[in-house]
Design a protein around this motif. Structure first.
Motif, PDB file in Angstrom:
ATOM      1  N   LEU A  28       0.837  -1.199   0.000  1.00 60.05           N
ATOM      2  CA  LEU A  28       0.000   0.000   0.000  1.00 60.05           C
ATOM      3  C   LEU A  28       0.872   1.249   0.000  1.00 60.05           C
ATOM      4  CD1 LEU A  28      -2.740   1.430   0.267  1.00 60.05           C
ATOM      5  CD2 LEU A  28      -2.480   1.249   2.754  1.00 60.05           C
ATOM      6  N   SER A  29       1.862   1.225   0.863  1.00 58.76           N
ATOM      7  CA  SER A  29       2.736   2.388   0.966  1.00 58.76           C
ATOM      8  C   SER A  29       4.075   1.961   1.547  1.00 58.76           C
ATOM      9  CB  SER A  29       2.105   3.461   1.852  1.00 58.76           C
ATOM     10  OG  SER A  29       1.908   2.982   3.158  1.00 58.76           O
ATOM     11  N   ILE A  30       5.090   2.739   1.234  1.00 58.97           N
ATOM     12  CA  ILE A  30       6.435   2.511   1.770  1.00 58.97           C
ATOM     13  C   ILE A  30       6.853   3.760   2.525  1.00 58.97           C
ATOM     14  CG2 ILE A  30       8.865   2.199   1.191  1.00 58.97           C
ATOM     15  CD1 ILE A  30       7.991   0.453  -1.136  1.00 58.97           C
ATOM     16  N   SER A  31       7.187   3.604   3.778  1.00 57.92           N
ATOM     17  CA  SER A  31       7.571   4.748   4.586  1.00 57.92           C
ATOM     18  C   SER A  31       9.077   4.976   4.586  1.00 57.92           C
ATOM     19  CB  SER A  31       7.073   4.571   6.027  1.00 57.92           C
ATOM     20  OG  SER A  31       7.597   3.377   6.575  1.00 57.92           O
ATOM     21  N   GLU A  32       9.828   3.906   4.528  1.00 55.45           N
ATOM     22  CA  GLU A  32      11.277   4.048   4.634  1.00 55.45           C
ATOM     23  C   GLU A  32      11.984   2.945   3.868  1.00 55.45           C
ATOM     24  OE1 GLU A  32      12.834   4.984   8.612  1.00 55.45           O
ATOM     25  OE2 GLU A  32      14.229   3.336   8.320  1.00 55.45           O
ATOM     26  N   MET A  33      13.041   3.324   3.174  1.00 53.96           N
ATOM     27  CA  MET A  33      13.881   2.350   2.475  1.00 53.96           C
ATOM     28  C   MET A  33      15.314   2.629   2.864  1.00 53.96           C
ATOM     29  SD  MET A  33      12.068   2.408  -1.293  1.00 53.96           S
ATOM     30  CE  MET A  33      12.399   0.694  -1.713  1.00 53.96           C
ATOM     31  N   GLY A  34      16.040   1.585   3.195  1.00 51.21           N
ATOM     32  CA  GLY A  34      17.387   1.808   3.673  1.00 51.21           C
ATOM     33  C   GLY A  34      18.345   0.700   3.298  1.00 51.21           C
ATOM     34  N   TRP A  35      19.605   0.989   3.497  1.00 57.44           N
ATOM     35  CA  TRP A  35      20.681   0.018   3.297  1.00 57.44           C
ATOM     36  C   TRP A  35      21.476  -0.109   4.581  1.00 57.44           C
ATOM     37  CZ3 TRP A  35      21.208  -3.101  -0.833  1.00 57.44           C
ATOM     38  CH2 TRP A  35      20.519  -2.753  -1.996  1.00 57.44           C
ATOM     39  N   TYR A  36      21.787  -1.339   4.922  1.00 52.30           N
ATOM     40  CA  TYR A  36      22.572  -1.652   6.104  1.00 52.30           C
ATOM     41  C   TYR A  36      23.722  -2.542   5.683  1.00 52.30           C
ATOM     42  CZ  TYR A  36      18.655   0.098   8.859  1.00 52.30           C
ATOM     43  OH  TYR A  36      17.691   0.896   9.409  1.00 52.30           O
ATOM     44  N   ARG A  37      24.734  -2.617   6.509  1.00 57.04           N
ATOM     45  CA  ARG A  37      25.821  -3.542   6.224  1.00 57.04           C
ATOM     46  C   ARG A  37      26.176  -4.323   7.470  1.00 57.04           C
ATOM     47  NH1 ARG A  37      30.306   0.972   4.358  1.00 57.04           N
ATOM     48  NH2 ARG A  37      30.476   2.141   6.327  1.00 57.04           N
ATOM     49  N   GLN A  38      26.741  -5.496   7.206  1.00 59.60           N
ATOM     50  CA  GLN A  38      27.000  -6.449   8.275  1.00 59.60           C
ATOM     51  C   GLN A  38      27.997  -5.886   9.267  1.00 59.60           C
ATOM     52  OE1 GLN A  38      25.545  -9.855   7.951  1.00 59.60           O
ATOM     53  NE2 GLN A  38      25.853  -9.624  10.145  1.00 59.60           N
ATOM     54  N   ALA A  39      27.634  -5.973  10.514  1.00 57.26           N
ATOM     55  CA  ALA A  39      28.550  -5.592  11.587  1.00 57.26           C
ATOM     56  C   ALA A  39      29.010  -6.876  12.263  1.00 57.26           C
ATOM     57  CB  ALA A  39      27.847  -4.651  12.555  1.00 57.26           C
ATOM     58  N   ASP A  40      29.442  -6.771  13.484  1.00 59.42           N
ATOM     59  CA  ASP A  40      29.896  -7.954  14.207  1.00 59.42           C
ATOM     60  C   ASP A  40      28.724  -8.879  14.525  1.00 59.42           C
ATOM     61  OD1 ASP A  40      32.232  -5.931  16.095  1.00 59.42           O
ATOM     62  OD2 ASP A  40      32.448  -6.971  14.161  1.00 59.42           O
ATOM     63  N   GLY A  41      28.965 -10.143  14.406  1.00 54.38           N
ATOM     64  CA  GLY A  41      27.932 -11.113  14.742  1.00 54.38           C
ATOM     65  C   GLY A  41      26.717 -10.977  13.844  1.00 54.38           C
ATOM     66  N   ASP A  42      25.563 -10.953  14.435  1.00 52.53           N
ATOM     67  CA  ASP A  42      24.310 -10.866  13.680  1.00 52.53           C
ATOM     68  C   ASP A  42      23.809  -9.432  13.548  1.00 52.53           C
ATOM     69  OD1 ASP A  42      23.105 -13.907  15.230  1.00 52.53           O
ATOM     70  OD2 ASP A  42      24.226 -13.599  13.376  1.00 52.53           O
ATOM     71  N   MET A  43      24.608  -8.498  14.000  1.00 56.89           N
ATOM     72  CA  MET A  43      24.170  -7.106  13.956  1.00 56.89           C
ATOM     73  C   MET A  43      24.430  -6.505  12.581  1.00 56.89           C
ATOM     74  SD  MET A  43      22.996  -6.693  16.954  1.00 56.89           S
ATOM     75  CE  MET A  43      22.804  -4.915  17.042  1.00 56.89           C
ATOM     76  N   VAL A  44      23.618  -5.508  12.255  1.00 62.09           N
ATOM     77  CA  VAL A  44      23.849  -4.743  11.037  1.00 62.09           C
ATOM     78  C   VAL A  44      23.934  -3.274  11.412  1.00 62.09           C
ATOM     79  CG1 VAL A  44      22.796  -6.360   9.415  1.00 62.09           C
ATOM     80  CG2 VAL A  44      21.360  -4.656  10.581  1.00 62.09           C
ATOM     81  N   ASP A  45      24.687  -2.538  10.645  1.00 63.95           N
ATOM     82  CA  ASP A  45      24.834  -1.107  10.862  1.00 63.95           C
ATOM     83  C   ASP A  45      24.152  -0.344   9.744  1.00 63.95           C
ATOM     84  OD1 ASP A  45      28.265  -1.455  12.014  1.00 63.95           O
ATOM     85  OD2 ASP A  45      26.389  -1.395  13.164  1.00 63.95           O
ATOM     86  N   LEU A  46      23.509   0.745  10.104  1.00 63.88           N
ATOM     87  CA  LEU A  46      22.882   1.594   9.098  1.00 63.88           C
ATOM     88  C   LEU A  46      23.933   2.205   8.184  1.00 63.88           C
ATOM     89  CD1 LEU A  46      20.402   3.208   7.989  1.00 63.88           C
ATOM     90  CD2 LEU A  46      21.060   4.989   9.632  1.00 63.88           C
ATOM     91  N   VAL A  47      23.676   2.187   6.894  1.00 67.32           N
ATOM     92  CA  VAL A  47      24.501   2.906   5.933  1.00 67.32           C
ATOM     93  C   VAL A  47      23.771   4.193   5.528  1.00 67.32           C
ATOM     94  CG1 VAL A  47      25.593   2.861   3.667  1.00 67.32           C
ATOM     95  CG2 VAL A  47      25.525   0.789   5.066  1.00 67.32           C
ATOM     96  N   ALA A  48      22.522   4.024   5.107  1.00 70.08           N
ATOM     97  CA  ALA A  48      21.722   5.183   4.688  1.00 70.08           C
ATOM     98  C   ALA A  48      20.267   4.772   4.585  1.00 70.08           C
ATOM     99  CB  ALA A  48      22.209   5.726   3.346  1.00 70.08           C
TER     100      ALA A  48
END
Length: 119
Positions: A28-48
């Motif tokens: 119906l709608s998209i509020s946010e689109m982003g890219w993340y990259r792998q950090a340590d372990g299972d975490m991801v860090d925001l890129v943009a």
């Protein structure tokens, strides 16, 4: 909602890549689109990320080098990455938040796409 990410690859330092993310399904709608990259372990860090009002946010180390954009008509987001550095090497993940046609919220992740920058 499914996401298809593409555009990763291998480049030399100083080179450019453009990541693409296309969302499909009952949207119906998209509020946010982003890219993340792998950090340590299972975490991801925001890129943009980019919001539906066009607001963008960037991780400090990519400011001035990466540009986030979206095409609402195509439910797509793009990350133009210029002046790439070896430290940008990582697996990049697309994330999209929004609402389905039934009004339910969704938060979808795409498959990772590898970016490798050699010195």
């Amino acid at each position: 909602v499914q996401l298809q990410a593409s555009g990763g690859g291998s480049v030399q330092a100083g080179g450019s890549l453009r990541l693409s993310c296309v969302a499909s399904g009952s949207i119906l709608s998209i509020s946010e689109m982003g890219w993340y990259r792998q950090a340590d372990g299972d975490m991801v860090d925001l890129v943009a990320f980019v919001k539906d009002d066009g607001t963008t946010r960037y991780e400090e180390s990519v400011k001035g080098r990466f540009t986030m954009s979206r095409d609402n008509a195509k439910n797509s987001a793009y990350l133009q990455m210029n002046s790439l550095k070896p430290e940008d090497t990582d697996v990049y993940y697309c994330q999209v938040r929004g609402r389905t046609a039934t009004g339910s919220p969704f938060n979808s992740w795409g498959q990772g796409t590898q970016v490798t920058v050699s010195s």
